[in-house]
Design a protein around this motif. Structure first.
Motif, short mmCIF file in Angstrom:
data_model
loop_
_atom_site.label_atom_id
_atom_site.label_comp_id
_atom_site.label_asym_id
_atom_site.label_seq_id
_atom_site.Cartn_x
_atom_site.Cartn_y
_atom_site.Cartn_z
N LEU A 3 -16.84 33.17 -21.87
CA LEU A 3 -15.40 33.06 -21.66
C LEU A 3 -14.58 33.70 -22.77
N LYS A 4 -15.18 33.87 -23.93
CA LYS A 4 -14.40 34.34 -25.08
C LYS A 4 -13.66 35.65 -24.81
N PRO A 5 -14.28 36.67 -24.21
CA PRO A 5 -13.53 37.91 -23.96
C PRO A 5 -12.30 37.70 -23.08
N TYR A 6 -12.38 36.77 -22.15
CA TYR A 6 -11.26 36.52 -21.25
C TYR A 6 -10.14 35.77 -21.99
N PHE A 7 -10.52 34.87 -22.88
CA PHE A 7 -9.52 34.20 -23.71
C PHE A 7 -8.88 35.19 -24.69
N GLN A 8 -9.69 36.16 -25.17
CA GLN A 8 -9.13 37.18 -26.04
C GLN A 8 -8.16 38.07 -25.29
N LEU A 9 -8.46 38.33 -24.04
CA LEU A 9 -7.60 39.19 -23.24
C LEU A 9 -6.18 38.64 -23.15
N VAL A 10 -6.06 37.32 -23.01
CA VAL A 10 -4.73 36.71 -22.85
C VAL A 10 -4.20 36.14 -24.16
N ARG A 11 -4.92 36.35 -25.29
CA ARG A 11 -4.52 35.81 -26.60
C ARG A 11 -4.25 34.31 -26.48
N LEU A 12 -5.29 33.57 -26.16
CA LEU A 12 -5.16 32.14 -25.88
C LEU A 12 -4.34 31.38 -26.92
N PRO A 13 -4.51 31.62 -28.24
CA PRO A 13 -3.71 30.85 -29.20
C PRO A 13 -2.21 30.99 -28.97
N ASN A 14 -1.79 32.19 -28.60
CA ASN A 14 -0.35 32.45 -28.41
C ASN A 14 0.20 31.81 -27.14
N VAL A 15 -0.67 31.56 -26.18
CA VAL A 15 -0.21 30.96 -24.93
C VAL A 15 0.40 29.59 -25.19
N PHE A 16 -0.13 28.88 -26.17
CA PHE A 16 0.42 27.56 -26.50
C PHE A 16 1.81 27.66 -27.12
N THR A 17 2.10 28.79 -27.76
CA THR A 17 3.46 28.96 -28.30
C THR A 17 4.45 29.16 -27.16
N ALA A 18 4.00 29.75 -26.05
CA ALA A 18 4.88 29.89 -24.88
C ALA A 18 5.19 28.52 -24.30
N ALA A 19 4.19 27.64 -24.30
CA ALA A 19 4.42 26.27 -23.83
C ALA A 19 5.44 25.57 -24.72
N ALA A 20 5.36 25.82 -26.03
CA ALA A 20 6.32 25.22 -26.97
C ALA A 20 7.74 25.68 -26.68
N ASP A 21 7.90 26.94 -26.30
CA ASP A 21 9.23 27.47 -25.99
C ASP A 21 9.91 26.66 -24.88
N SER A 22 9.24 26.56 -23.76
CA SER A 22 9.88 25.92 -22.60
C SER A 22 9.97 24.40 -22.76
N LEU A 23 8.95 23.78 -23.36
CA LEU A 23 9.01 22.34 -23.57
C LEU A 23 10.13 22.00 -24.56
#
Length: 300
Positions: A3-23
């Protein structure tokens, strides 16, 4: 399947910052955590659209990455280009549908966000408007969380969204030359814009009475929120300052990583000024998965 390459593709760590924006946007305009049926679809939309945009960015960058970043999922062949395109399309559709579940205005904001993301990835990112458009995407992400409030929460809430926009414009200017050496002017511009955005966040935090439905138990001087903002700001400005003084890939990429992941704590600081502690804690909780993922997966 790894799964790691797929998580790298979407920059998984940064996805949580998007959640922080809207929340954070939802909480800033008076939304409550107990109303998960309202804020959760907005958070899902933010995360899905962000991940889609990052995957699509790598699709358009494929030829450049073959030269500069051959180890990334697409140029290395660990993820196919067709899969990346399909994933981006599915995630964008998911984001739009999720926002539509809670209202017309969220759907409109999500549609605008998707338009900006595609425009950025498809070519505008290579122009002078690239960093500004990236910042606008982040601002719209915050607005998505505010979209159910009357007038999107009013001028005080708009200030936070605008501040995040300017801050990310600064981060993006630094990231434009993260694989090069000696590009000090772009880093200096990024540092200046980050400083402007951070200053605006301090101003918003000190004017909590301007936000809708302020909490009556808010202290006259929001010490905790200001301390959080001061600490995270010092870390951001130190990393960016070092990138200005020593503009090389290591310092530039470090400044970008710190800037992006610190978004969560910037939101926490403002919320600690404006809302009750549980609101700030809810957004702070997103730091744990983001930081853990960042140890395993790159975020620039």
């Amino acid at each position: 399947m790894r799964l790691k390459p797929y998580f790298q593709l979407v920059r998984l760590p940064n996805v949580f910052t998007a959640a922080a924006d809207s929340l954070s946007g939802w909480l800033l305009v008076g939304g409550l955590l107990v109303d998960a049926d309202s804020w959760l679809p907005l958070v899902v939309a933010s995360m899905a659209i962000y991940a889609a945009g990052i995957a699509l960015n790598d699709v358009f960058d494929l030829e450049l990455d073959r030269v500069e970043r051959p180890g990334r999922p697409l140029p290395s062949g660990k993820v196919s280009k067709l899969f990346a395109v399909g994933l981006a399309v599915c995630l964008m559709a998911m984001g739009l549908m999720s926002a539509s579940m809670v209202g017309v205005r969220p759907a409109i904001v999500a549609g605008g966000l998707i338009t900006c993301v595609v425009a950025y990835d498809a070519g505008l990112r290579r122009t002078i408007l690239g960093p500004e458009l990236m910042g606008l995407c982040r601002g719209l992400n915050v607005f998505l969380g505010m979209s159910l409030a009357p007038q999107f929460g009013g001028p005080a809430a708009w200030t936070v969204a605008a501040a995040m926009t300017v801050f990310i414009v600064g981060v993006t200017w630094i990231s434009r030359f993260e694989t090069e050496v000696g590009r000090r002017a772009a880093s200096a511009s990024g540092l200046l814009l980050q400083s402007v955005g951070i200053t605006a966040l301090f101003g918003a935090g000190l004017s909590a009475e301007s936000f809708p439905s302020p909490w009556t138990d808010r202290p006259s001087v929001p010490v905790l929120g200001i301390v959080i903002l001061a600490l995270v700001s010092s870390r951001i400005l130190w990393a960016s300052g070092r990138a200005v003084l020593e503009p090389r890939p290591e310092t530039l990429q470090r400044a970008v990583k710190v800037g992006v992941l610190s978004l969560i704590w910037l939101h926490v600081g403002v919320l600690a000024c404006v809302r009750e502690p549980t609101s700030a804690l809810a957004v702070a909780a997103l730091w744990l998965p983001a930081s853990l993922a960042a140890r395993w997966i790159y975020s620039t």
